[in-house]
Design an enzyme around this catalytic site. Structure first.
Site: not given
Lengths: 277, 323
Positions: B64, B123
């Site tokens: 990222e 998650d």
């Protein structure tokens, strides 16, 4: 398009290098702080780009869309870039000694809010290669011949982002990006090998899919030839691993970790200028 | 959106889905629109753009930091790059790059974070973005937007593409109830009053806008007139709308799927303190990381429901009366 072309001989370029070095030590002395060592090591590598015709740029048209981009990843070497931009005519030579002062365009690290000819604001290490990749991709999309050059410090490539960008450039076959490692073997805390060894450096870049050129970063003909070779490489990015000497040109600064980030005293400036006469 | 409309709140698409569709619309009319993604294109929905314009889609791998700075490089050379990942990765792993390569030189980068808040569900906390607005708002020059439904997201994406300057847009994973009708405008710095009210103002963004509407309807049944204000533009903030709410209702509840620390609530409180001090209450994630579970279970457990907003509103009204 009127560009600065490579009509100067290697000898003439060496004279420019000497002038750049005088600017570097003088402005850092005036500022009483700054980074002489890593500025002096990068001189030939920048002079070849800006004065040796290796980079397409036009001082009359600094926002020329098809210009090549240069990004100083190792932003603390701002004095070498400022001296080069000033000598090339982008910024005033007579203000170089305002380096780091309040109100100066010559900020502590390159800041494009103050100098529009800068392609990026840098100073936080590790980001220049990613920026260069973005600019090179934009040129490719536009069908522009523009190339993106970025100079990385050897200590800087300890940053993980450099290797993210190295993977990215090879995967996307960005052959209009050139990374230049100013491999002067010294970082702030000492010798690179004692802080975080980089070797085998050329093998690392090769393993990441780059075309590697190792060279003596102070041999003007070798530097010119390396940039010329990079132009011919297709389908992969090129890295110049330029072996350099930190503090090059000033005897007592050469290979001396102290001068990573310390300004010369009055006496040291006198000595340095005598050596650079 | 005319005040007084009865909201059906029919379930619509997720805002990430609307983002994915909107950038394809943009790509068709503007060849300078490019997209970068970090191995989550099937989740951020940039996969639509990748299929339509493969030459303008750059797969960055799970990296990222590089992605954000590549985007800034593209922007510096005249492109309109949308860089996208889950909000938590984009803001936390890319923050330094957002700061130095986008905010500081004021580059035209568009960062879109999906899977924001705790409603991503199963998650768990490592994927849940609950501090992204605090981080994004700490970047000088950034515009920060949190649209609540597919209509708003589509309009916001078109708005930010036309805007020159760095932007962060917050999107969610879960489907969002439809609040707006097509054609509603979402200028940067604006807000929408969805329900008129005089006793208290319920300010929200994102998924909690629908909860605020439900809370207002419930409060109406108890005789409390609760204004609902969608402050989709977290930064710049619609200071005039906030000041008007403080002056006209004298009590404000801010509700958001974000940490209370550094969220919209504290931004609203600053404006209130500087202009028209009034009673305030805050509904948000309170100094805690959530856990795995279904989105509804989590919103219930962490007190991000209409019932929590209504309770905070009653407390605010009582405090106001006691002044």
């Amino acid at each position: 398009m009127a560009t600065v072309t490579g009509t100067r001989s290697a000898q003439e370029l060496q004279a420019v290098c000497k002038q750049i070095r005088r600017h570097i030590v003088t402005m850092i002395h005036a500022a009483k702080s700054g980074h002489p060592g890593g500025s002096l090591s990068a001189v030939e590598l920048l002079v070849s780009l800006y004065f040796g015709g290796r980079m397409r740029h036009d001082v009359e048209n600094p926002k020329w869309k098809d210009r090549d981009r240069f990004i100083l990843g190792k932003g603390h070497a701002a004095p070498v870039l400022y001296a080069v931009l000033a000598e090339a005519g982008y910024t005033p030579v007579d203000q170089l000694n305002t380096l780091r002062r309040f109100g100066s365009i010559y900020q502590g690290h390159p800041d494009r809010r103050f100098i529009p000819a800068l392609e990026a604001s840098t100073g936080s290490l590790g980001q220049g290669l990613s920026l260069a990749c973005g600019m090179a991709l934009a040129a490719r999309l536009d069908g522009s011949p523009a190339r993106a050059y970025t100079m990385l410090g050897d200590g800087e490539i300890q940053e993980g982002q450099i290797w993210e960008a190295a993977m990215f450039a090879a995967y996307h076959k960005i052959d209009n990006v050139v990374a230049i490692v100013d491999y002067n073997k010294i970082q702030l805390d000492g010798f690179v090998k004692d802080i975080m060894e980089l070797e085998p450096l050329a093998d690392k870049w090769r393993a990441f899919g780059w075309h590697v050129i190792e060279l003596d970063g102070h041999n003007m003909e070798a530097v010119n030839a390396a940039y010329d070779e990079a132009q011919t490489v297709k389908g992969k990015p090129t890295v110049l691993i330029a072996h350099t000497v930190k503090g090059k040109g000033v005897s007592f600064m050469e290979n001396n970790p102290k001068f990573h980030g310390v300004a010369p005293t009055d006496d040291e400036l006198t000595k340095a200028l005598a050596e650079l006469a | 959106m005319a005040t007084g409309t009865k909201f059906e709140l029919n379930m619509g698409a997720a805002t990430r889905e609307a983002f994915g569709r909107a950038i394809v619309e943009l790509g068709k009319v503007n060849k300078d629109v490019v997209v970068c993604d970090a191995d989550l294109s099937k989740s951020t929905m940039t996969t639509y753009f990748a299929k339509e314009f493969p030459e303008r889609f750059f797969s960055c791998g799970i990296a990222e930091a590089n992605m954000v700075a590549v985007g800034s490089g593209l922007a510096a050379s005249g492109k309109i790059p949308f860089v996208s990942s889950f909000s938590t990765f984009l803001l936390n792993k890319g923050f330094e790059q957002l700061r130095v390569t986008a905010a500081y030189p004021n580059v035209n980068l568009k960062a879109v974070g999906t899977h924001s808040g705790i409603s991503i569900g199963e998650d768990g906390p490592s994927q849940m973005s609950i501090e992204d607005l605090a981080l994004a708002c700490a970047l000088p020059g950034f515009s920060v937007l949190s649209p609540c439904d597919e209509v708003a997201m589509r309009a916001v994406i078109h708005e930010v593409a036309a805007h020159i300057g760095p932007v962060f847009v917050r999107a969610a994973r879960a489907k969002s109830p439809i609040v707006y009708t097509e054609g509603t405008k979402f200028p940067i710095g604006g807000s929408h009053e969805l329900i008129a009210g005089s006793d208290v103002t319920l300010i929200a963004h994102g998924l909690l806008v629908a909860e605020a509407i439900r809370a207002s309807e419930a409060l109406a049944a108890e005789g409390i007139s609760a204004r609902v204000l969608d402050l989709y533009s977290i930064k710049p903030l619609d200071h005039a709308a906030v000041e008007r709410a403080a002056r006209e209702t004298g009590a404000i509840v801010v509700a958001e799927e974000h940490l209370i620390d550094g969220g919209l609530g504290v931004r609203v409180a600053q404006t209130v303190a500087e202009t028209t001090p009034c009673v305030m209450e805050f509904v948000g994630v309170n100094n805690v990381y959530a856990e795995s579970g279904g989105p509804d279970e989590l919103l219930d457990k962490y007190n991000l429901r209409a019932v929590n907003i209504a309770a905070a509103a009653k407390k605010a009204v009582a405090r106001k009366s006691a002044l």
